[in-house]
Design a protein around this motif. Structure first.
Motif, PDB file in Angstrom:
ATOM      1  N   ALA A  92      -6.821   4.554   5.910  1.00 40.22           N
ATOM      2  CA  ALA A  92      -7.595   3.782   6.888  1.00 40.22           C
ATOM      3  C   ALA A  92      -7.332   2.280   6.781  1.00 40.22           C
ATOM      4  O   ALA A  92      -7.225   1.752   5.671  1.00 40.22           O
ATOM      5  CB  ALA A  92      -9.081   4.061   6.706  1.00 40.22           C
ATOM      6  N   PRO A  93      -7.176   1.600   7.952  1.00 40.12           N
ATOM      7  CA  PRO A  93      -7.330   2.151   9.306  1.00 40.12           C
ATOM      8  C   PRO A  93      -6.047   2.750   9.882  1.00 40.12           C
ATOM      9  O   PRO A  93      -6.015   3.135  11.039  1.00 40.12           O
ATOM     10  CB  PRO A  93      -7.730   0.918  10.115  1.00 40.12           C
ATOM     11  CG  PRO A  93      -6.950  -0.194   9.465  1.00 40.12           C
ATOM     12  CD  PRO A  93      -6.952   0.133   7.986  1.00 40.12           C
ATOM     13  N   PHE A  94      -5.008   2.833   9.063  1.00 45.47           N
ATOM     14  CA  PHE A  94      -3.712   3.303   9.565  1.00 45.47           C
ATOM     15  C   PHE A  94      -3.698   4.831   9.675  1.00 45.47           C
ATOM     16  O   PHE A  94      -4.460   5.527   9.014  1.00 45.47           O
ATOM     17  CB  PHE A  94      -2.585   2.824   8.650  1.00 45.47           C
ATOM     18  CG  PHE A  94      -2.566   1.337   8.447  1.00 45.47           C
ATOM     19  CD1 PHE A  94      -2.078   0.499   9.433  1.00 45.47           C
ATOM     20  CD2 PHE A  94      -3.067   0.771   7.283  1.00 45.47           C
ATOM     21  CE1 PHE A  94      -2.074  -0.880   9.259  1.00 45.47           C
ATOM     22  CE2 PHE A  94      -3.080  -0.604   7.093  1.00 45.47           C
ATOM     23  CZ  PHE A  94      -2.580  -1.429   8.091  1.00 45.47           C
ATOM     24  N   ALA A  95      -2.806   5.331  10.505  1.00 43.85           N
ATOM     25  CA  ALA A  95      -2.717   6.773  10.734  1.00 43.85           C
ATOM     26  C   ALA A  95      -2.217   7.493   9.480  1.00 43.85           C
ATOM     27  O   ALA A  95      -1.621   6.889   8.587  1.00 43.85           O
ATOM     28  CB  ALA A  95      -1.780   7.056  11.913  1.00 43.85           C
ATOM     29  N   TRP A  96      -2.431   8.782   9.454  1.00 48.30           N
ATOM     30  CA  TRP A  96      -2.099   9.606   8.287  1.00 48.30           C
ATOM     31  C   TRP A  96      -0.607   9.597   7.943  1.00 48.30           C
ATOM     32  O   TRP A  96      -0.231   9.762   6.791  1.00 48.30           O
ATOM     33  CB  TRP A  96      -2.539  11.050   8.527  1.00 48.30           C
ATOM     34  CG  TRP A  96      -1.812  11.701   9.685  1.00 48.30           C
ATOM     35  CD1 TRP A  96      -2.176  11.676  10.999  1.00 48.30           C
ATOM     36  CD2 TRP A  96      -0.582  12.437   9.621  1.00 48.30           C
ATOM     37  NE1 TRP A  96      -1.251  12.344  11.774  1.00 48.30           N
ATOM     38  CE2 TRP A  96      -0.270  12.823  10.953  1.00 48.30           C
ATOM     39  CE3 TRP A  96       0.281  12.821   8.595  1.00 48.30           C
ATOM     40  CZ2 TRP A  96       0.870  13.568  11.270  1.00 48.30           C
ATOM     41  CZ3 TRP A  96       1.428  13.555   8.907  1.00 48.30           C
ATOM     42  CH2 TRP A  96       1.700  13.926  10.231  1.00 48.30           C
ATOM     43  N   ASN A  97       0.244   9.380   8.966  1.00 45.31           N
ATOM     44  CA  ASN A  97       1.684   9.478   8.739  1.00 45.31           C
ATOM     45  C   ASN A  97       2.335   8.130   8.438  1.00 45.31           C
ATOM     46  O   ASN A  97       3.548   7.999   8.476  1.00 45.31           O
ATOM     47  CB  ASN A  97       2.364  10.122   9.952  1.00 45.31           C
ATOM     48  CG  ASN A  97       2.120   9.362  11.244  1.00 45.31           C
ATOM     49  OD1 ASN A  97       1.272   8.474  11.294  1.00 45.31           O
ATOM     50  ND2 ASN A  97       2.850   9.710  12.282  1.00 45.31           N
ATOM     51  N   VAL A  98       1.543   7.112   8.132  1.00 45.75           N
ATOM     52  CA  VAL A  98       2.079   5.805   7.757  1.00 45.75           C
ATOM     53  C   VAL A  98       2.123   5.742   6.233  1.00 45.75           C
ATOM     54  O   VAL A  98       1.086   5.879   5.578  1.00 45.75           O
ATOM     55  CB  VAL A  98       1.215   4.654   8.318  1.00 45.75           C
ATOM     56  CG1 VAL A  98       1.840   3.307   7.998  1.00 45.75           C
ATOM     57  CG2 VAL A  98       1.033   4.817   9.815  1.00 45.75           C
ATOM     58  N   ASN A  99       3.310   5.558   5.649  1.00 49.51           N
ATOM     59  CA  ASN A  99       3.414   5.580   4.191  1.00 49.51           C
ATOM     60  C   ASN A  99       3.080   4.228   3.556  1.00 49.51           C
ATOM     61  O   ASN A  99       2.913   3.219   4.260  1.00 49.51           O
ATOM     62  CB  ASN A  99       4.809   6.063   3.750  1.00 49.51           C
ATOM     63  CG  ASN A  99       5.926   5.142   4.237  1.00 49.51           C
ATOM     64  OD1 ASN A  99       5.819   3.918   4.186  1.00 49.51           O
ATOM     65  ND2 ASN A  99       7.035   5.742   4.697  1.00 49.51           N
ATOM     66  N   LYS A 100       3.005   4.216   2.238  1.00 47.07           N
ATOM     67  CA  LYS A 100       2.581   3.011   1.514  1.00 47.07           C
ATOM     68  C   LYS A 100       3.523   1.839   1.743  1.00 47.07           C
ATOM     69  O   LYS A 100       3.089   0.685   1.859  1.00 47.07           O
ATOM     70  CB  LYS A 100       2.471   3.323   0.013  1.00 47.07           C
ATOM     71  CG  LYS A 100       1.301   4.237  -0.337  1.00 47.07           C
ATOM     72  CD  LYS A 100       1.192   4.434  -1.845  1.00 47.07           C
ATOM     73  CE  LYS A 100      -0.011   5.312  -2.183  1.00 47.07           C
ATOM     74  NZ  LYS A 100      -0.148   5.535  -3.656  1.00 47.07           N
ATOM     75  N   GLU A 101       4.821   2.139   1.800  1.00 45.49           N
ATOM     76  CA  GLU A 101       5.796   1.070   2.023  1.00 45.49           C
ATOM     77  C   GLU A 101       5.614   0.427   3.399  1.00 45.49           C
ATOM     78  O   GLU A 101       5.677  -0.795   3.541  1.00 45.49           O
ATOM     79  CB  GLU A 101       7.216   1.629   1.888  1.00 45.49           C
ATOM     80  CG  GLU A 101       8.299   0.567   2.045  1.00 45.49           C
ATOM     81  CD  GLU A 101       9.703   1.133   1.946  1.00 45.49           C
ATOM     82  OE1 GLU A 101      10.666   0.385   2.205  1.00 45.49           O
ATOM     83  OE2 GLU A 101       9.838   2.341   1.622  1.00 45.49           O
ATOM     84  N   GLN A 102       5.371   1.253   4.417  1.00 44.25           N
ATOM     85  CA  GLN A 102       5.147   0.734   5.768  1.00 44.25           C
ATOM     86  C   GLN A 102       3.879  -0.108   5.829  1.00 44.25           C
ATOM     87  O   GLN A 102       3.849  -1.168   6.462  1.00 44.25           O
ATOM     88  CB  GLN A 102       5.067   1.898   6.765  1.00 44.25           C
ATOM     89  CG  GLN A 102       6.395   2.605   6.987  1.00 44.25           C
ATOM     90  CD  GLN A 102       6.248   3.888   7.784  1.00 44.25           C
ATOM     91  OE1 GLN A 102       5.252   4.617   7.648  1.00 44.25           O
ATOM     92  NE2 GLN A 102       7.225   4.188   8.624  1.00 44.25           N
ATOM     93  N   ILE A 103       2.840   0.358   5.154  1.00 43.59           N
ATOM     94  CA  ILE A 103       1.580  -0.397   5.122  1.00 43.59           C
ATOM     95  C   ILE A 103       1.792  -1.741   4.424  1.00 43.59           C
ATOM     96  O   ILE A 103       1.310  -2.786   4.891  1.00 43.59           O
ATOM     97  CB  ILE A 103       0.477   0.418   4.428  1.00 43.59           C
ATOM     98  CG1 ILE A 103       0.104   1.636   5.277  1.00 43.59           C
ATOM     99  CG2 ILE A 103      -0.760  -0.445   4.166  1.00 43.59           C
ATOM    100  CD1 ILE A 103      -0.865   2.593   4.604  1.00 43.59           C
TER     101      ILE A 103
END
Length: 498
Positions: A92-103
């Motif tokens: 949260a708040p990012f979608a389930w398919n967003v990985n740690k590196e992308q976040i």
């Protein structure tokens, strides 16, 4: 001496009506205008703040008030729903398919755009020192639905906190004059300065489809023209074939449907078929004449709304259909006077007859199907708007963007809703589609507008041209069969752009 009884309330640029519009006016228009015009009293360029200029705008204060109320009411309810959903999201708040590196990349990018980062960098801090400073708790006031909250939070955590809020842009235009009547660029100007009405551009999804269909109408097809609901592939030299799928699980494949029914149900197969007949260059040429200047790549997938376009451009382009085919460049200033009332400049919009009156009326009938039997029917059922309305919903991949464009003879308006990041969105299309995210703002706004007789916005229907030639408009006999083959309630209505 007697007291005057005046209670002075200091007001900053975040207060009052239309703060996003006022800021756009100052930053993007008046600064440039003043730099190019000399004040004869000072022999220097006019000063926005000191020279007493009077700026006459097209904004209607009553409509602006109703637009801000509609935005506040709906976005408050929508945000509560999204915040509740975020409690169940691992990232949260990012979608389930967003990985740690992308976040991490999203967070770092946002950090580098902040004023705090720039000031620390200018003070000579290294990247490591700046990041350490961002991880230190500090006293701060943050935005919430209940008002500002004084709290202790790290600037790093505050970035993520602010990512959890949904944003919006709303514009309303008089299609006969091109005058902008209402402009809402976001949910709270104090905390979210970015203008989503004109400055921001987002992927438009299926709200782009009417432009593709307009090309078909312009080339002699009628709203009742029937096309087989079958998969269409478009070959482009050097590229893989583009074969978009319907988003309804391919229900009704092979059945004949009218263009009106296909647009109402946002059927991708039919849109791809239309694109194949004319090609992306012809579509781009048309939307350029409709005033859309945003970058658009000449690829077939634009038919399903891959371009990023502003709400402002989309509303002005759609207003062309309501204005009998004539595009009028939208305007928001009528004239500028000096402090003595002398007119320094008057502004007149340019226009272009893009479609014939007959073709524009045919497009209106095509788009009325969206409200009467398609993805926009809740304007009837929930908002009880019974007058003639043409429209189009739009929902992009993963519910990242929700759109609605709605047209009446007197007033055209459009709305976008979404997260600051495309990875911030509802899980379900039920909540994340344009009909749920954006359409309610349009519905609430028009309820308020129609309830105010002083605005004199009529509920009259669109004027039919005296001579429609051989353009067939009554699709009922065809659409009845289509509805039997493919019930509208069975269509999924998620408008995927791939």
């Amino acid at each position: 001496t007697l007291p005057l009884g005046i209670i002075f309330h200091p007001e900053d640029h975040n207060d009052g009506l239309a703060p996003y519009f006022r800021e756009y006016l100052r930053e993007y228009f008046l600064k440039e205008w003043c730099s190019k015009h000399i004040n004869p009293e000072t022999n220097k360029p006019y000063n926005i703040y000191r020279d007493g200029l009077k700026i006459f705008t097209t904004i209607d204060s009553r409509m602006q008030q109703y637009a801000e109320e509609a935005v506040n009411e709906h976005m408050h309810d929508l945000q509560k729903m999204f915040s509740k959903e975020c409690l169940t999201k691992k990232n949260a708040p990012f979608a389930w398919n967003v990985n740690k590196e992308q976040i991490q990349n999203i967070m770092m990018s946002s950090m580098k755009r902040s004023d705090r980062y720039r000031s620390l960098k200018n003070a000579g801090f290294s990247k490591e020192q700046i990041l350490a400073e961002f991880k230190k708790p500090v006293n701060m006031s943050v935005y919430s639905l209940r008002g500002d909250i004084d709290t202790i939070m790290t600037p790093w955590d505050s970035i993520r906190y602010y990512k959890s809020f949904l944003h919006t842009g709303f514009v309303s235009i008089d299609p006969t004059t091109g005058f902008v009547k209402a402009w809402v660029g976001g949910v709270n100007h104090k905390h979210f300065k970015f203008d989503h009405a004109k400055v921001g551009r987002r992927q438009v999804g299926s709200t782009f489809k009417p432009f593709v269909y307009a090309l078909a109408i312009q080339n002699g097809l009628s709203p009742c023209y029937q096309v087989a609901n079958v998969r269409t592939c478009i070959e482009t030299p050097g590229q893989p074939a583009w074969c978009p799928d319907n988003s309804d699980g391919n229900k009704g494949t092979g059945k004949m449907v009218t263009l009106r029914f296909a647009l109402a149900g946002s059927i991708n197969y039919v849109t791809a078929w239309v694109m194949k007949q004319y090609g992306p260059d012809a579509v781009i040429n048309l939307v350029r004449r409709l005033g859309i200047t945003s970058p658009i790549e000449a690829v077939p997938s634009i038919a399903l709304g891959t371009p990023d376009v502003s709400v402002f451009e989309m509303v002005a382009a759609n207003a062309t259909f309501a204005n009998k085919g004539t595009y009028i460049q939208p305007s928001f200033i009528t004239r500028i006077e000096d402090k003595n009332g002398k007119v320094l400049e008057e502004f007149y919009p340019t226009s272009d007859e893009v479609l014939s009156e007959q073709h524009a009326y045919a497009m209106i009938q095509l788009m009325r199907g969206v409200v009467d039997q398609g993805t926009g029917t809740r304007l009837r059922s929930r908002y009880n708007l019974r007058n003639e309305i043409a429209g189009k919903t739009g929902t992009t991949q993963n519910n990242a963007d929700g759109w609605f464009m709605g047209l009446t003879p007197d007033l055209v308006a459009g709305c976008w809703v979404g997260g600051e990041e495309r990875s911030v969105h509802f899980n379900s299309t039920n909540e994340g589609q344009g009909a749920s995210m954006a359409l309610p703002i349009w519905g609430k706004f028009f309820q308020k507008v129609y309830a105010d007789p002083s605005l004199k916005i009529s509920k009259n229907g669109f004027t039919k041209p005296a001579n429609m030639g051989d353009v067939e408009l009554d699709c009922s006999k065809y659409d009845l069969q289509s509805a039997l083959d493919i019930p509208m309630e069975d269509l999924d209505f998620e408008e995927k752009e791939h």
